[in-house]
Motif scaffolding. Structure first.
Motif, mmCIF file in Angstrom:
data_model
loop_
_atom_site.group_PDB
_atom_site.id
_atom_site.type_symbol
_atom_site.label_atom_id
_atom_site.label_comp_id
_atom_site.label_asym_id
_atom_site.label_seq_id
_atom_site.Cartn_x
_atom_site.Cartn_y
_atom_site.Cartn_z
ATOM 1 N N MET A 66 0.848 -1.195 0.000
ATOM 2 C CA MET A 66 0.000 0.000 0.000
ATOM 3 C C MET A 66 0.886 1.249 0.000
ATOM 4 O O MET A 66 1.075 1.882 1.045
ATOM 5 C CB MET A 66 -0.950 -0.016 1.200
ATOM 6 C CG MET A 66 -0.299 -0.352 2.527
ATOM 7 S SD MET A 66 -1.487 -0.445 3.909
ATOM 8 C CE MET A 66 -2.240 -2.041 3.607
ATOM 9 N N PRO A 67 1.452 1.586 -1.123
ATOM 10 C CA PRO A 67 2.428 2.681 -1.197
ATOM 11 C C PRO A 67 1.886 3.992 -0.625
ATOM 12 O O PRO A 67 0.764 4.398 -0.913
ATOM 13 C CB PRO A 67 2.696 2.823 -2.709
ATOM 14 C CG PRO A 67 2.312 1.505 -3.284
ATOM 15 C CD PRO A 67 1.184 0.995 -2.435
ATOM 16 N N GLY A 68 2.717 4.632 0.210
ATOM 17 C CA GLY A 68 2.412 5.955 0.717
ATOM 18 C C GLY A 68 1.467 6.015 1.901
ATOM 19 O O GLY A 68 1.234 7.101 2.439
ATOM 20 N N LYS A 69 0.909 4.881 2.313
ATOM 21 C CA LYS A 69 -0.079 4.904 3.399
ATOM 22 C C LYS A 69 0.578 4.857 4.779
ATOM 23 O O LYS A 69 0.115 5.497 5.711
ATOM 24 C CB LYS A 69 -1.066 3.743 3.250
ATOM 25 C CG LYS A 69 -1.931 3.830 1.998
ATOM 26 C CD LYS A 69 -2.741 5.119 1.991
ATOM 27 C CE LYS A 69 -3.570 5.260 0.729
ATOM 28 N NZ LYS A 69 -4.253 6.576 0.673
ATOM 29 N N LEU A 70 1.627 4.073 4.911
ATOM 30 C CA LEU A 70 2.341 4.016 6.176
ATOM 31 C C LEU A 70 3.381 5.129 6.155
ATOM 32 O O LEU A 70 4.415 5.021 5.495
ATOM 33 C CB LEU A 70 3.006 2.652 6.368
ATOM 34 C CG LEU A 70 3.613 2.374 7.744
ATOM 35 C CD1 LEU A 70 2.567 2.463 8.834
ATOM 36 C CD2 LEU A 70 4.280 1.011 7.769
ATOM 37 N N PHE A 107 -3.923 -2.625 18.450
ATOM 38 C CA PHE A 107 -4.639 -1.563 19.157
ATOM 39 C C PHE A 107 -4.860 -0.427 18.150
ATOM 40 O O PHE A 107 -3.936 0.332 17.846
ATOM 41 C CB PHE A 107 -3.838 -1.070 20.361
ATOM 42 C CG PHE A 107 -3.557 -2.147 21.383
ATOM 43 C CD1 PHE A 107 -4.410 -2.350 22.449
ATOM 44 C CD2 PHE A 107 -2.448 -2.973 21.258
ATOM 45 C CE1 PHE A 107 -4.164 -3.342 23.387
ATOM 46 C CE2 PHE A 107 -2.182 -3.961 22.186
ATOM 47 C CZ PHE A 107 -3.051 -4.155 23.254
ATOM 48 N N ASP A 108 -6.072 -0.361 17.618
ATOM 49 C CA ASP A 108 -6.376 0.613 16.571
ATOM 50 C C ASP A 108 -6.797 1.935 17.210
ATOM 51 O O ASP A 108 -7.938 2.099 17.658
ATOM 52 C CB ASP A 108 -7.479 0.072 15.658
ATOM 53 C CG ASP A 108 -7.673 0.935 14.417
ATOM 54 O OD1 ASP A 108 -7.113 2.042 14.372
ATOM 55 O OD2 ASP A 108 -8.389 0.489 13.501
ATOM 56 N N ARG A 132 -7.782 -0.394 6.036
ATOM 57 C CA ARG A 132 -6.460 -0.746 5.523
ATOM 58 C C ARG A 132 -5.378 -0.556 6.589
ATOM 59 O O ARG A 132 -4.317 -1.169 6.520
ATOM 60 C CB ARG A 132 -6.142 0.080 4.274
ATOM 61 C CG ARG A 132 -6.968 -0.334 3.065
ATOM 62 C CD ARG A 132 -6.789 0.618 1.890
ATOM 63 N NE ARG A 132 -5.466 0.560 1.305
ATOM 64 C CZ ARG A 132 -5.058 -0.348 0.418
ATOM 65 N NH1 ARG A 132 -5.901 -1.307 0.030
ATOM 66 N NH2 ARG A 132 -3.848 -0.316 -0.085
ATOM 67 N N GLN A 133 -5.661 0.283 7.589
ATOM 68 C CA GLN A 133 -4.680 0.444 8.672
ATOM 69 C C GLN A 133 -4.489 -0.872 9.409
ATOM 70 O O GLN A 133 -3.376 -1.209 9.837
ATOM 71 C CB GLN A 133 -5.111 1.579 9.629
ATOM 72 C CG GLN A 133 -6.221 1.241 10.608
ATOM 73 C CD GLN A 133 -7.618 1.385 9.998
ATOM 74 O OE1 GLN A 133 -7.767 1.527 8.781
ATOM 75 N NE2 GLN A 133 -8.638 1.356 10.845
ATOM 76 N N PHE A 142 -0.361 5.935 10.214
ATOM 77 C CA PHE A 142 -1.066 5.589 8.967
ATOM 78 C C PHE A 142 -1.910 6.771 8.494
ATOM 79 O O PHE A 142 -2.572 7.429 9.298
ATOM 80 C CB PHE A 142 -1.961 4.368 9.201
ATOM 81 C CG PHE A 142 -2.510 3.758 7.947
ATOM 82 C CD1 PHE A 142 -1.821 2.766 7.283
ATOM 83 C CD2 PHE A 142 -3.730 4.180 7.431
ATOM 84 C CE1 PHE A 142 -2.322 2.196 6.118
ATOM 85 C CE2 PHE A 142 -4.240 3.627 6.281
ATOM 86 C CZ PHE A 142 -3.538 2.626 5.613
ATOM 87 N N LYS A 143 -1.883 7.016 7.210
ATOM 88 C CA LYS A 143 -2.632 8.132 6.633
ATOM 89 C C LYS A 143 -3.832 7.618 5.849
ATOM 90 O O LYS A 143 -3.684 6.890 4.869
ATOM 91 C CB LYS A 143 -1.731 8.967 5.717
ATOM 92 C CG LYS A 143 -2.408 10.202 5.152
ATOM 93 C CD LYS A 143 -1.429 11.027 4.318
ATOM 94 C CE LYS A 143 -2.092 12.297 3.791
ATOM 95 N NZ LYS A 143 -1.135 13.113 2.998
ATOM 96 N N LYS A 144 -5.035 8.020 6.285
ATOM 97 C CA LYS A 144 -6.268 7.700 5.557
ATOM 98 C C LYS A 144 -6.630 8.895 4.682
ATOM 99 O O LYS A 144 -6.972 9.966 5.191
ATOM 100 C CB LYS A 144 -7.409 7.399 6.532
ATOM 101 C CG LYS A 144 -7.149 6.227 7.470
ATOM 102 C CD LYS A 144 -8.303 6.043 8.452
ATOM 103 C CE LYS A 144 -8.011 4.977 9.488
ATOM 104 N NZ LYS A 144 -9.083 4.829 10.493
#
Length: 504
Positions: free
Chosen positions: A345-349, A459-460, A378-379, A368-370
């Motif tokens: 998932m490029p760029g998300k983490l 732990f979200d 996806r996180q 993580f960026k939503k």
């Protein structure tokens, strides 16, 4: 930045950085006293409180070892590691990942290496590891003096591929060491088992006191560096030039040419030894979880054939549960997880931290960026990738991009305001983890079937994408604080403010 290629050039860099290196001529006993001193000065990590982050230290007067010096704590600070790497602390994992992707293999030097300026052969009647090597103990109940930062280098008997790893090694006698292999994890352990199947010894070199990038690079594990990947090539990439190697004098193996000490020897097939065979304390040494574990009776035996070293060598050591371990294993773990997440998932983490509280192995905080509605969920997939990338990981905390993953106070703030336990804890029971965690045992919980199995958990602490507007943090006026703090410039408080502004 000064060009670093060995321990001495690294120490010289630290001498020129305020507050990063302390030196003492006061006599110190290597048996527990040295570690007892550094516990208060700068051990950090999972060491029992009180402890703190502080400077590295050089002890110049070691009782029982005239002329010997011991360095400790070079890597016991993420900021110090970043200075030694020539990057910012938040960029360390990405810097390592880039090096993994562009390796520079080590080369064999044609020159007489610094590590062989002085040679001691085991065939000499006065040869004795106990006097030649000023190896400390961490606590009064350690099994014996340990080599904690020895770069073990060996070659697979079938493939001819070499590898470097770090293992705990206890000095047992004049020419004998025990070496502990965590079952099923490290590559040299697999090499030793294969050599044993073939009925022959495995030549090994142990280089002590090297360029710090080697110490960190050696801690990579699969899948980032599979069996056959020589982690010295990562260190080469980090420095932009290959690590210099030399041929050993008494065994068919190579060693790190710029090391302070090199021990040459063989892992003897079919022999198992107990670490505390001399002291009978029942303990080994403190390991990264913060506990002094039981001594192992299943250690392999190294028969040492020679010790070579530089003139006036510097012994390098670390406290087992200190921040040094967090730096060595944690930054590699971060890079491994980043590598897998970037492919999936490029760029998300956006960043990752394996904090001190997890010893660099057990815990990771993923930032993580939503960006779009479909990023919701996806996180948690990123957390599953983290577990796949690093099997020893036990807990993953997920936070949004506005939370500093390197600041556990900020992480727990997110947990306090963006987390509900009945919805946001994802338990994954019955998964193989790490045997050094004492809670991973049937005696701790009947749900655990075997020692080393754990219940992993996510732990979200992220905000649901459709509610992001409700969770916007207070925004302050952007200013340059230097105008108001000019009179305190140079003070520790000013340095903290300046660093905060630079990292923003």
């Amino acid at each position: 930045m000064n060009q670093i290629n060995d321990l001495r050039s690294a120490l010289e860099l630290l001498r020129n950085l305020p507050g990063q290196l302390a030196e003492t001529d006061v006599p110190v006993d290597p048996m527990a006293e040295l570690a007892g001193v550094y516990r208060y000065v700068g051990a950090g990590g999972t060491v029992m409180r009180p402890t703190k982050e502080g400077p590295a230290m050089i002890f110049n007067n070691i009782k029982g070892h005239p002329g010997a010096r011991i360095a400790i704590g070079l890597l016991a600070s993420r900021d110090r590691v970043a200075a030694l790497f020539g990057c910012k602390p938040q960029q360390l994992s990405r810097t390592l990942l880039e090096a993994v992707e562009h390796p520079i293999p080590p080369v064999l030097t044609a020159k007489v290496p610094p590590c062989q300026q002085v040679v001691h052969l085991a065939s000499d009647p006065d040869f004795d590891l106990r006097t030649l090597i000023p190896a400390p103990t961490n606590t009064p109940v350690d099994a014996g003096p340990y080599l904690t930062l020895g770069m073990c280098y060996a070659t697979h008997p079938d493939t001819g591929e070499s590898d470097v790893t770090i293992h705990r090694m206890c000095i047992l006698g004049r020419d004998e060491l025990s070496i502990f292999f965590t079952p099923g994890i490290r590559h040299i352990g697999a090499m030793a088992l294969r050599a044993e199947e073939l009925g022959r010894p495995l030549p090994i070199s142990i280089s002590i006191g090297v360029d710090p990038v080697i110490e960190i690079s050696s801690c990579f594990e699969p899948p980032t560096t599979p069996l056959g990947f020589d982690e010295l090539s990562i260190a080469g990439a980090l420095r932009g030039e290959p690590v210099q190697m030399c041929r050993c004098l008494t065994v068919e193996e190579k060693a790190i040419a710029n090391a302070e000490y090199v021990l040459e020897g063989e892992i003897i097939p079919g022999v198992r030894v107990t670490e505390d065979c001399n002291t009978h304390t029942g303990y080994a040494m403190p390991e990264f979880p913060g506990y002094t574990g039981p001594s192992s009776s299943e250690c392999c035996l190294i028969k040492v054939k020679a010790v070579t070293h530089r003139e006036n060598p510097i012994m390098q050591t670390c406290i087992g549960p200190s921040e040094e371990h967090v730096s060595m294993t944690g930054i590699c773990t971060e890079a491994s997880i980043l590598a897998m997440a970037e492919k999936a998932m490029p760029g998300k983490l956006t960043n990752i931290c394996c904090p001190s509280s997890g010893g660099g192995k057990y815990m990771a905080v993923l930032q993580f960026k939503k960006s779009v509605p479909s990023d919701e969920g996806r996180q948690r997939q990123a957390a599953l990738l983290a577990f796949a990338a690093f099997s020893e990981l036990k807990h993953v905390f997920l936070v949004d991009e506005d939370v500093d993953c390197f600041d556990m106070k900020d992480v727990f703030w997110a947990m306090s305001t963006r987390f509900q336990a009945d919805q946001d804890v994802i338990a994954i029971p019955g998964v193989r983890c790490h045997p050094l965690d004492p809670s991973n045992d049937p005696g701790f919980s009947p749900s655990i079937r075997d020692h080393g199995i754990a219940c992993k958990a996510i732990f979200d602490c992220t905000v649901p994408y459709d509610q992001k507007a409700r969770f916007k943090r207070a925004e302050f006026l952007e200013v340059d604080p230097s105008r108001w703090l000019e009179k305190t410039a140079g003070s520790p408080q000013w340095q903290e403010v300046k660093a905060c502004a630079q990292n923003d």
